[in-house]
Scaffold this motif. Sequence first.
Motif, mmCIF file in Angstrom:
data_model
loop_
_atom_site.group_PDB
_atom_site.id
_atom_site.type_symbol
_atom_site.label_atom_id
_atom_site.label_comp_id
_atom_site.label_asym_id
_atom_site.label_seq_id
_atom_site.Cartn_x
_atom_site.Cartn_y
_atom_site.Cartn_z
ATOM 1 N N LEU A 181 19.714 56.885 19.639
ATOM 2 C CA LEU A 181 19.446 55.588 19.019
ATOM 3 C C LEU A 181 20.750 54.848 18.717
ATOM 4 C CD1 LEU A 181 17.348 53.601 17.952
ATOM 5 C CD2 LEU A 181 17.470 54.781 15.767
ATOM 6 N N ALA A 182 21.765 55.577 18.265
ATOM 7 C CA ALA A 182 23.063 54.948 18.014
ATOM 8 C C ALA A 182 23.680 54.448 19.315
ATOM 9 C CB ALA A 182 24.001 55.933 17.316
ATOM 10 N N LEU A 183 23.595 55.241 20.382
ATOM 11 C CA LEU A 183 24.120 54.792 21.681
ATOM 12 C C LEU A 183 23.332 53.596 22.210
ATOM 13 C CD1 LEU A 183 24.873 58.193 23.440
ATOM 14 C CD2 LEU A 183 26.521 56.490 22.646
ATOM 15 N N TRP A 184 22.020 53.613 22.044
ATOM 16 C CA TRP A 184 21.182 52.489 22.474
ATOM 17 C C TRP A 184 21.564 51.216 21.714
ATOM 18 C CZ3 TRP A 184 18.599 50.350 26.054
ATOM 19 C CH2 TRP A 184 17.666 49.360 25.794
ATOM 20 N N SER A 185 21.787 51.350 20.419
ATOM 21 C CA SER A 185 22.174 50.192 19.613
ATOM 22 C C SER A 185 23.524 49.649 20.058
ATOM 23 C CB SER A 185 22.224 50.578 18.133
ATOM 24 O OG SER A 185 20.967 50.997 17.696
ATOM 25 N N LEU A 186 24.479 50.536 20.305
ATOM 26 C CA LEU A 186 25.798 50.118 20.759
ATOM 27 C C LEU A 186 25.727 49.434 22.122
ATOM 28 C CD1 LEU A 186 28.874 50.166 20.214
ATOM 29 C CD2 LEU A 186 28.926 52.342 21.448
ATOM 30 N N PHE A 187 24.950 50.006 23.034
ATOM 31 C CA PHE A 187 24.800 49.421 24.362
ATOM 32 C C PHE A 187 24.144 48.046 24.290
ATOM 33 C CE2 PHE A 187 22.075 48.781 28.111
ATOM 34 C CZ PHE A 187 23.051 48.722 29.092
ATOM 35 N N THR A 188 23.087 47.924 23.488
ATOM 36 C CA THR A 188 22.398 46.638 23.355
ATOM 37 C C THR A 188 23.318 45.591 22.740
ATOM 38 O OG1 THR A 188 20.337 47.845 23.052
ATOM 39 C CG2 THR A 188 20.318 45.523 22.479
#
Length: 136
Positions: free
Chosen positions: A14-21
């Motif tokens: 979820l943290a990686l998804w947030s950073l990518f988005t």
Amino acid sequence: MLYGISWFIVASLLALWSLFTWAVHAMAVWAVSQAGALSGMASGSMSVSLPAWLAPWVPPGLTADLTDWASQLGLLVEGLLQAMPSLAGGLTVLAWVVWAIGALLLMLTGAGLHALIAWWRRKSVPPTLGLSSATP
């Protein structure tokens, strides 16, 4: 222990998804806000000329039609580039919607892993362990 590991993996994803988005949103907003400055370059670069070796093989009428088509396309591209900065606000809403869908899918994956671990633990416990029946 397995529950903690699975939820830690989900939280990390979820943290990686947030950073990518966030990164894609920042690049898209920057590109859209700079698109208006590119419209001046688009109008000056729309001259179509055929290579010298191809000119004898192409009829002059087709060359004129291609030049007219390219100028019309240049005007369309210039209009789109000038309208782009006003679309930056819509990109923010789109980024939030995409992030929310991804976050929901990750949370559902975490819940599925949680249920799978619970099912696996129930299945691996011997059934006679909890029941003590004495048979004479």
